[in-house]
Design a protein around this motif. Structure first.
Motif, mmCIF file in Angstrom:
data_model
loop_
_atom_site.group_PDB
_atom_site.id
_atom_site.type_symbol
_atom_site.label_atom_id
_atom_site.label_comp_id
_atom_site.label_asym_id
_atom_site.label_seq_id
_atom_site.Cartn_x
_atom_site.Cartn_y
_atom_site.Cartn_z
ATOM 1 N N GLU A 10 44.437 43.928 47.799
ATOM 2 C CA GLU A 10 45.694 44.301 48.436
ATOM 3 C C GLU A 10 46.691 43.140 48.399
ATOM 4 N N THR A 11 46.210 41.916 48.663
ATOM 5 C CA THR A 11 47.065 40.733 48.597
ATOM 6 C C THR A 11 47.619 40.544 47.196
ATOM 7 N N TYR A 12 46.757 40.720 46.198
ATOM 8 C CA TYR A 12 47.193 40.587 44.802
ATOM 9 C C TYR A 12 48.299 41.595 44.494
ATOM 10 N N LEU A 20 48.892 49.790 45.007
ATOM 11 C CA LEU A 20 47.499 49.753 45.447
ATOM 12 C C LEU A 20 46.994 51.182 45.614
ATOM 13 N N THR A 21 45.926 51.518 44.874
ATOM 14 C CA THR A 21 45.348 52.862 44.986
ATOM 15 C C THR A 21 43.999 52.856 45.694
ATOM 16 N N HIS A 22 43.369 51.663 45.773
ATOM 17 C CA HIS A 22 42.065 51.538 46.421
ATOM 18 C C HIS A 22 41.967 50.102 46.935
ATOM 19 N N PRO A 23 41.472 49.880 48.148
ATOM 20 C CA PRO A 23 41.448 48.523 48.710
ATOM 21 C C PRO A 23 40.477 47.566 48.030
ATOM 22 N N VAL A 94 46.615 44.611 30.815
ATOM 23 C CA VAL A 94 46.065 45.544 31.786
ATOM 24 C C VAL A 94 44.827 44.880 32.371
ATOM 25 N N GLY A 95 44.671 44.971 33.691
ATOM 26 C CA GLY A 95 43.574 44.286 34.343
ATOM 27 C C GLY A 95 42.738 45.212 35.201
ATOM 28 N N VAL A 96 41.448 44.924 35.269
ATOM 29 C CA VAL A 96 40.524 45.621 36.158
ATOM 30 C C VAL A 96 40.097 44.624 37.227
ATOM 31 N N LEU A 97 40.332 44.962 38.476
ATOM 32 C CA LEU A 97 40.011 44.097 39.598
ATOM 33 C C LEU A 97 38.983 44.792 40.480
ATOM 34 N N PHE A 98 37.970 44.084 40.919
ATOM 35 C CA PHE A 98 37.023 44.676 41.871
ATOM 36 C C PHE A 98 36.463 43.601 42.790
ATOM 37 N N HIS A 99 36.378 43.944 44.056
ATOM 38 C CA HIS A 99 35.937 43.013 45.082
ATOM 39 C C HIS A 99 34.413 43.018 45.169
ATOM 40 N N PRO A 100 33.781 41.875 45.485
ATOM 41 C CA PRO A 100 32.309 41.853 45.632
ATOM 42 C C PRO A 100 31.786 42.900 46.603
ATOM 43 N N ASP A 101 32.567 43.189 47.655
ATOM 44 C CA ASP A 101 32.115 44.190 48.634
ATOM 45 C C ASP A 101 31.951 45.571 47.997
ATOM 46 N N PHE A 102 32.725 45.845 46.954
ATOM 47 C CA PHE A 102 32.678 47.163 46.319
ATOM 48 C C PHE A 102 31.361 47.411 45.591
ATOM 49 N N ILE A 103 30.723 46.344 45.125
ATOM 50 C CA ILE A 103 29.519 46.515 44.301
ATOM 51 C C ILE A 103 28.234 46.152 45.046
ATOM 52 N N HIS A 104 28.340 45.805 46.305
ATOM 53 C CA HIS A 104 27.136 45.506 47.092
ATOM 54 C C HIS A 104 26.200 46.717 47.120
ATOM 55 N N LEU A 147 40.407 56.340 39.317
ATOM 56 C CA LEU A 147 41.105 55.842 40.502
ATOM 57 C C LEU A 147 42.247 56.771 40.926
ATOM 58 N N SER A 148 42.797 57.487 39.963
ATOM 59 C CA SER A 148 43.909 58.391 40.276
ATOM 60 C C SER A 148 43.423 59.775 40.705
#
Length: 296
Positions: A10-12, A20-23, A94-104, A147-148
């Motif tokens: 979200e900050t990015y 932002l479509t997903h946190p 084009v970039g793919v971003l994912f947070h560590p919490d998403f893949i726990h 995501l959409s």
């Protein structure tokens, strides 16, 4: 240059004006010059960018990231790097971003440390062939489509599975790149061997301690992970295994000199305490240094 701490996706997105479509996961696209100005970024999540043209320089410390047209660059949580636009060239990525919490708790979370290219922090981006570029672009499009789509019980697993597939293809393409650079890799191994011999034979180990992966990676101007992967692909051994074998070879040679005590040999190899050297030698050979000298 100020450091922008990007703890969340979200900050990015807020910082660079992306929707932002997903946190915890996002696909972002940039085709406008104002999107990419000089920044120092501290990443708090995983980011993989597919670049269609060379439009910026990326720096870790004093080392420039080696990348150009149709390339992939990747960042992991905790990394800090600087971005600066190339005059006259608009950013296009084009970039793919994912947070560590998403893949726990997922298969991807269990495997994420295996994707060592996230820590290739100097000199080595992934350069893609036209066909490889299309494969990566297609996989990112699938993630973007998911995501959409309205979130349901399948969304999380499908996103993780497709991100993992994207990363697996990156590993495959990096293997191809290593193969194509075989002659360069051989030169690096020769330099590594010369540096290692100098370190052990000319007293550097006695002053600086047991040789480490980080020391030699820094001397050769590669990131530790890239250096480790290169050595593994070329020799079949990890750098740690390679260093241990070299330590053992030199230890055996030095132990054959009756004028040198076990402590002297231990110090020469960089061990602070002789008992640590004795344990290492016995683990590697099954014998203590004294038993080796006696031919037991």
């Amino acid at each position: 240059m100020d450091i922008i701490k990007l703890d969340t996706i979200e900050t990015y997105c807020k910082t660079f004006d992306f929707r932002l479509t997903h946190p915890l996961v996002a696909v972002v696209e940039c085709n406008e010059p104002e999107k990419l100005k000089p920044y120092m970024m501290n990443w708090g999540f995983y980011a993989l960018f597919l670049k269609d043209m060379a439009s910026c320089t990326i720096t870790y410390g004093k080392t420039h990231y080696d990348h150009g047209d149709k390339s992939i660059i990747a960042f992991a949580p905790g990394q800090v790097c600087a971005f600066e636009a190339i005059p006259g060239k608009d950013p296009k990525f084009v970039g793919v971003l994912f947070h560590p919490d998403f893949i726990h708790g997922t298969s991807l979370g269990q495997k994420i440390m295996n994707y060592s290219f996230f820590a290739y922090s100097s000199n080595e981006a992934l350069h893609l062939s036209p066909s490889e570029f299309q494969v990566i672009k297609h996989l990112i499009a699938i993630i973007q489509t998911e995501l959409s789509t309205e979130i349901d019980s399948y969304t999380h697993n499908l996103l993780c599975d497709n991100i993992q597939l994207l990363l697996d293809y990156c590993v495959r393409f990096y293997d191809r790149q290593f193969t194509e650079r075989k002659e360069l890799n051989k030169d690096i191994l020769i330099r590594f061997e010369n540096l290692l011999n100098d370190y052990l034979i000319n007293g550097k180990a006695e002053k600086q301690g047991i040789p480490t992966v980080n020391y030699f990676a820094d001397q050769i101007c590669l990131s530790p992970n890239y250096f480790g992967d290169l050595v593994k692909r070329e020799t079949g051994k990890s750098v740690k295994e390679y260093l241990q074998q070299k330590l053992l070879d030199v230890a055996k040679e030095q132990l054959l000199d009756p004028q040198k005590s076990i402590t002297q040999v231990s110090n020469l190899l960089g061990y602070q305490y002789p008992q640590h050297f004795i344990r290492f030698f016995k683990r590697m050979t099954g014998n203590t240094p004294n038993e080796f000298r006696l031919g037991i």
